[in-house]
Design an enzyme around this catalytic site. Structure first.
Site, short mmCIF file in Angstrom:
data_model
loop_
_atom_site.label_atom_id
_atom_site.label_comp_id
_atom_site.label_asym_id
_atom_site.label_seq_id
_atom_site.Cartn_x
_atom_site.Cartn_y
_atom_site.Cartn_z
CG HIS A 74 0.10 4.16 -7.47
ND1 HIS A 74 -0.64 3.07 -7.14
CD2 HIS A 74 1.35 3.72 -7.68
CE1 HIS A 74 0.13 1.99 -7.15
NE2 HIS A 74 1.35 2.36 -7.46
CE1 TYR A 203 -7.05 2.93 1.34
CE2 TYR A 203 -6.62 3.37 -0.97
CZ TYR A 203 -6.26 3.47 0.36
OH TYR A 203 -5.09 4.12 0.70
N PRO A 292 -4.59 4.13 9.70
CG PRO A 292 -4.10 1.86 9.44
CD PRO A 292 -4.63 2.85 10.43
CE LYS A 296 -4.16 12.82 3.38
NZ LYS A 296 -3.44 12.39 2.19
CE1 TYR A 384 -5.68 7.06 -0.60
CE2 TYR A 384 -3.94 7.77 -2.12
CZ TYR A 384 -4.50 6.81 -1.29
OH TYR A 384 -3.90 5.59 -1.16
C1 DHB Z 1 -0.47 1.46 2.25
C2 DHB Z 1 -0.89 1.69 3.55
C3 DHB Z 1 -2.00 2.48 3.78
O1 DHB Z 1 -2.41 2.74 5.04
C4 DHB Z 1 -2.71 3.02 2.73
O2 DHB Z 1 -3.81 3.76 2.98
C5 DHB Z 1 -2.28 2.79 1.45
C6 DHB Z 1 -1.16 1.99 1.22
C7 DHB Z 1 0.72 0.57 2.00
O3 DHB Z 1 1.35 0.14 2.96
O4 DHB Z 1 1.00 0.29 0.83
#
Ligand code: DHB
Length: 393
Positions: A74, A203, A292, A296, A384
């Site tokens: 990505h 996001y 989440p 990370k 990121y």
């Molecule tokens: C996913 C989970 C995340 O916490 C994140 O920031 C990006 C992707 C996922 O499960 O695809």
């Protein structure tokens, strides 16, 4: 019962424990890896999916890794707010990318690779005690999958056993010694059968709260939306879930399909007070938890393991304690950067129950400031995609 002997006893067969056993084996250091869960449990638990480029560079070298055949590169993410999407172009800003490759696939690869290499890897093994960490021969006791007691004497014990770590009290003095932050929300996660709604992750900050649109394959998608921490994952109908998700991504529409898995993810930040005591150390979720947002968790575990591997090589092959003495501080440096990034993404994108109108307008001001500035976009992209791993102590 006679005690077994190994150089490193690793508690936990998650990404951290398995990767550490691999790296140690490369240096000729033997280990025993123990996990209380079954292999099926470990391989089937759904977790996050984003790997930093540095993590991929480590995993791709492991025999049989499918990160390049099953994973997807990505090159950006979309930040969506006020009805519009804004792309953050990772390679253009940092020369780096991330990979979408779910953690349970990483675990399937790592378990197969370790077993093929002859690793002593024991599932269903419960550790009860960790003792003598301030001697040169720490020992662990517990019960194996058949209910038989075991005792292992090692040169070093590693707690790679997740947020409910049984090793943590021996290192930090108690289960809760450290720095905590709770958040007044959680994520409702789903897996559904539908075509992708977007090529890249979205996001989204919306007046109704946060949503994350992620992917798994051409036919399976992973999505999350901010919810009450007490939410019951089975209380909402599919139609209500889709209505909620659609309302959280204003300006775009999602491809819907049957939902076949739901879960509620807790949101907390935690860093343990001590990462190492004598001949024991903590890595990954045993040492820290991040919310989440920004994915990370596993990447941070890999960063800890790279440092601890270097420290243990020096200790066990050269009898040099300088690396292990430097481990905690070196690991903490990245842990707090990742804590900040995860907190920042969370605070910028979620609606807090106590948010005032001021807070809401300020948040939109922050998002505009980030996406309209090349420096802002680059800062987000650097965090990121992940800071380069530090390998020297
Ligand atoms: C996913 C989970 C995340 O916490 C994140 O920031 C990006 C992707 C996922 O499960 O695809």
């Amino acid at each position: 019962m006679t005690a077994e002997r190994t150089r490193v006893a690793i508690v936990g067969a998650g990404p951290a424990g398995l990767l550490l056993s691999h790296l140690l084996a490369e240096a000729g250091i033997d280990s025993i890896v123990l996990d209380s869960r079954s292999r099926e449990d470990i391989e089937q638990t759904i977790r996050a999916g984003i790997l930093e480029q540095g993590t991929v560079e480590i995993l791709e070298k492991i025999e049989g890794s499918r990160v390049h055949t099953m994973g997807h590169r990505h090159d950006g993410v979309e930040l969506r707010f006020a009805g519009e999407g804004h792309r953050i172009d990772f390679p253009g800003l940092t020369g780096r990318s991330v990979w979408l490759y779910p953690q349970h696939e990483v675990l399937i690869d790592l378990i197969a690779a370790r077993l093929a290499a002859g690793q002593d890897l024991r599932f269903g093994a419960h550790v009860d005690t960790v003792e003598g960490v301030e001697t040169d021969t720490p020992r662990i006791t517990g019960t194996d999958a058949e209910g038989r007691p075991f005792e292992i004497v090692a040169d070093f014990v590693v707690g790679a056993d997740g947020s409910r770590s049984v090793v943590r009290p021996s290192v930090a003095g108690s289960m809760t010694a450290g720095y905590f932050r709770e958040y007044p929300f959680a994520w409702f996660g789903i897996l559904c059968e539908a075509p992708p709604s977007s090529d890249e992750l979205i996001y989204s900050n919306s007046p109704n709260g946060f949503a994350l649109i992620s992917q798994r394959s051409d036919t399976v998608q992973r999505m999350y939306f901010q919810c009450d921490p007490e939410a019951d994952p089975n209380a909402m109908s599919d139609a209500e879930i889709w209505e909620t998700l659609q309302s959280r991504v204003p300006g775009t529409s999602l491809n819907e399909g049957p939902i076949f898995q739901r879960d509620v993810l807790r949101f907390r930040s935690f860093v343990v007070s001590e990462l190492r005591k004598g001949r024991a150390a903590l890595v990954g979720d045993a040492a820290h938890t991040v919310p989440p947002t920004g994915a990370k968790g596993m990447n941070l575990a890999v960063a800890d393991v790279i440092l601890l591997n270097e420290a243990l090589r020096r200790l066990l092959l050269e009898n040099d304690e300088s690396g292990i003495d430097a481990y905690a501080e070196a690991a903490r440096h990245r842990i707090w950067k990742a804590q900040h990034f995860s907190w920042w993404m969370t605070s910028m994108l979620h609606l807090s129950p106590e948010s005032t109108e001021f807070d809401r307008y300020r948040q939109l001001g922050e998002l505009h400031a980030v996406v309209e500035s090349e420096a802002g976009r680059r800062y987000l992209a650097e965090c990121y995609t992940g800071w380069p791993f530090r390998t020297t102590l």
